[in-house]
Design a protein around this motif. Structure first.
Motif, PDB file in Angstrom:
ATOM      1  N   LEU A   1       0.825  -1.209   0.000  1.00 37.45           N
ATOM      2  CA  LEU A   1       0.000   0.000   0.000  1.00 37.45           C
ATOM      3  C   LEU A   1       0.860   1.261   0.000  1.00 37.45           C
ATOM      4  O   LEU A   1       0.558   2.237  -0.695  1.00 37.45           O
ATOM      5  N   TRP A   2       1.929   1.251   0.779  1.00 38.72           N
ATOM      6  CA  TRP A   2       2.843   2.395   0.769  1.00 38.72           C
ATOM      7  C   TRP A   2       3.514   2.542  -0.598  1.00 38.72           C
ATOM      8  O   TRP A   2       3.714   3.665  -1.093  1.00 38.72           O
ATOM      9  N   ASP A   3       3.871   1.419  -1.212  1.00 44.54           N
ATOM     10  CA  ASP A   3       4.494   1.458  -2.534  1.00 44.54           C
ATOM     11  C   ASP A   3       3.548   2.104  -3.542  1.00 44.54           C
ATOM     12  O   ASP A   3       3.952   2.962  -4.346  1.00 44.54           O
ATOM     13  N   ILE A   4       2.292   1.721  -3.495  1.00 47.08           N
ATOM     14  CA  ILE A   4       1.302   2.293  -4.410  1.00 47.08           C
ATOM     15  C   ILE A   4       1.093   3.772  -4.135  1.00 47.08           C
ATOM     16  O   ILE A   4       1.051   4.595  -5.061  1.00 47.08           O
ATOM     17  N   LYS A   5       0.973   4.135  -2.888  1.00 46.57           N
ATOM     18  CA  LYS A   5       0.743   5.552  -2.572  1.00 46.57           C
ATOM     19  C   LYS A   5       1.895   6.413  -3.087  1.00 46.57           C
ATOM     20  O   LYS A   5       1.687   7.472  -3.690  1.00 46.57           O
ATOM     21  N   GLY A   6       3.125   5.950  -2.863  1.00 47.31           N
ATOM     22  CA  GLY A   6       4.270   6.705  -3.357  1.00 47.31           C
ATOM     23  C   GLY A   6       4.294   6.799  -4.870  1.00 47.31           C
ATOM     24  O   GLY A   6       4.581   7.860  -5.441  1.00 47.31           O
ATOM     25  N   LYS A   7       3.976   5.698  -5.541  1.00 46.53           N
ATOM     26  CA  LYS A   7       3.982   5.704  -7.003  1.00 46.53           C
ATOM     27  C   LYS A   7       2.886   6.603  -7.565  1.00 46.53           C
ATOM     28  O   LYS A   7       3.096   7.308  -8.561  1.00 46.53           O
TER      29      LYS A   7
ATOM     30  N   GLY B   1       7.506   5.348  -4.646  1.00 48.13           N
ATOM     31  CA  GLY B   1       7.136   4.183  -3.854  1.00 48.13           C
ATOM     32  C   GLY B   1       8.311   3.713  -3.023  1.00 48.13           C
ATOM     33  O   GLY B   1       9.037   4.519  -2.435  1.00 48.13           O
ATOM     34  N   ILE B   2       8.523   2.409  -2.980  1.00 44.47           N
ATOM     35  CA  ILE B   2       9.648   1.891  -2.193  1.00 44.47           C
ATOM     36  C   ILE B   2      10.961   1.966  -2.961  1.00 44.47           C
ATOM     37  O   ILE B   2      12.009   1.599  -2.436  1.00 44.47           O
ATOM     38  N   GLY B   3      10.919   2.406  -4.215  1.00 40.38           N
ATOM     39  CA  GLY B   3      12.144   2.764  -4.914  1.00 40.38           C
ATOM     40  C   GLY B   3      12.824   1.672  -5.706  1.00 40.38           C
ATOM     41  O   GLY B   3      13.926   1.882  -6.210  1.00 40.38           O
TER      42      GLY B   3
END
Length: 442
Positions: free
Chosen positions: A145-151, A403-405
């Motif tokens: 979810l964090w990955d998606i939010k960042g992306k 996202g997580i990069g």
């Protein structure tokens, strides 16, 4: 399993956004617009994106069991944004997969932007909560979810955590294996790879009270690594019981280990506090603690100096950041545990960049669990951009991608998972017995 998030976006807004990005990229380097104008354009672009990102509705969740022993989680939105998480719980893969099905049932149709609400609901929705299996399942979902939010916002997760407090992240690698040996040559090899610090198991299988002679090899191995100017963390791995742990901790103290990890099993905060009081070496622990609530007694008893939560076990990025903040109030450092895959490492790095009390990050590149696997799958195997984990002078750089990069090679993940599921059982940790036939801690 996969979470599917739906969004409807105003096409005109995204045309304007693309034009702003084009204007900054083309005319900025030519000096046609000032640095301040560039920043203003990017702020406007960010505002447009924030204002027009709609609610994301969760759909099914996909998971992939891949060599050597990892469990990846994939989440996708209707606008084709893909987020990746990692729910690896070494030795309990099938149990976590079952817990993931429960999360899928619960959160299909939920608003995926509300990461905190999803986390709290997943944690509190059942009468029985916490523990390694449920928290590992939640961890994978949370990271994705964090990955998606960042992306979707076009920024790294560390940006969403308040920005970075450092520009690079200190890392260490493993040497010696489960049965520690050949540590000098391994330490020299790690030094050539760019590391300035390593970690190794302190002992092989050991009895509750054993001959003091079994500790001599540990002392010699630490001496060899320190002789070549490498910092070294010593992992007791919960193998050593109190009577022997006190002796070993005192014997190692003159060689100034970077830390002693899990001097005893993580069910003994009082006994670990006792050891902490008799040696000056920093005490580290946390891979088998699953929320800030489980860390709390160790902080209150002043039992540890370094908290080592595992982002794939403790509740993902959300809870890793909570634990880091709680640790900071007790003047306890953060060194996330991560002998796992690239997704877990990338998630750890996001928190490491934003947590003031972070000190060093474990990474599994060329670790024995990876190199000993029949498929020889390693940290970079499933990555499309492995260069982001390049090591220079003991550090990796700040991850700059959204996202997580990291970029996951999904096709390779799917092929590897299908082969793994059809030809192998999930990874199991070994069962150790002593010369008398009695069980020993692994």
């Amino acid at each position: 399993m996969v979470l599917n998030f739906t969004s409807s976006l105003d096409d005109n807004i995204w045309v304007v956004s693309a034009q702003l990005h084009y204007y900054v990229m083309i005319f900025g380097p030519l000096g046609k617009i000032t640095q301040m104008e560039c920043e203003i354009f990017l702020v406007i672009d960010q505002f447009l994106r924030l204002e027009h990102l709609s609610i994301c509705e969760c759909g099914p969740v996909f998971y992939f069991r891949v060599p050597p022993r990892w469990l990846f989680v994939r989440v996708e939105t209707a606008d084709d944004t893909v987020g990746w998480g990692e729910s690896t719980l070494e030795g309990h893969t099938e149990a976590v997969e079952g817990a993931m099905k429960d999360l899928q049932e619960r959160f299909t149709g939920a608003d995926a932007d509300n990461i905190q609400d999803i986390w709290q609901t997943a944690y509190m929705m059942r009468f029985y909560r916490g523990g390694p299996v449920l928290m590992s399942a939640l961890s994978g979902l949370d990271i994705a979810l964090w990955d998606i939010k960042g992306k979707r916002l076009g920024v790294p997760v560390w940006h969403l955590l308040g920005g970075k407090v450092r520009d690079r992240v200190k890392v260490y690698g493993w040497i010696g294996g489960d049965h520690p040996k050949d540590v000098l040559s391994a330490a020299l090899e790690r030094k050539q790879q760019g590391f300035t610090a390593v970690k190794m198991n302190g002992t092989d299988a050991i009895s509750w009270i054993d001959s003091p002679d079994v500790l001599k090899g540990t002392v010699e191995r630490i001496r060899q690594v320190r002789f070549v100017n490498m910092d070294v963390g010593v992992d007791f791995h919960g193998r050593v019981h109190k009577g022997m742990a006190k002796q070993l901790a005192k014997l190692l103290e003159p060689y100034q280990p970077l830390f002693i990890e899990e001097p005893l099993l993580p069910t003994q905060p009082d006994e670990i506090a006792d050891i902490s009081r008799i040696v000056s070496t920093p005490i580290a622990l946390g891979e088998r603690l699953y929320t800030r609530y489980e860390f709390r007694p160790y902080f209150e008893k002043h039992a540890i100096d370094i908290a080592q939560p595992d982002v794939s076990h403790c509740g993902g990025i959300t809870e890793l950041r909570n634990i880091a903040s709680l640790a900071e109030t007790y003047d306890v450092a953060l060194a996330p545990h991560c002998p796992l895959g690239p997704i877990a490492l990338a998630a750890c790095v996001q928190v490491a960049l934003s947590a003031p009390n972070f000190v060093i990050q474990e990474m599994s590149w060329k670790m024995h669990y990876n190199t000993d696997d029949p498929e020889a799958a390693d940290l970079h195997t499933y990555m499309a951009n492995p260069q982001v984990f390049d090591i220079k002078e003991g550090y990796i750089g700040a991850l700059q991608g959204p996202g997580i990069g990291i970029e996951i090679a999904e096709g390779l993940v799917r092929i590897a998972s299908e082969k793994y599921m059809s030809s192998r059982s999930a990874w199991r940790n070994p069962v150790w017995r002593g010369s008398d036939g009695g069980l020993r801690e692994w």
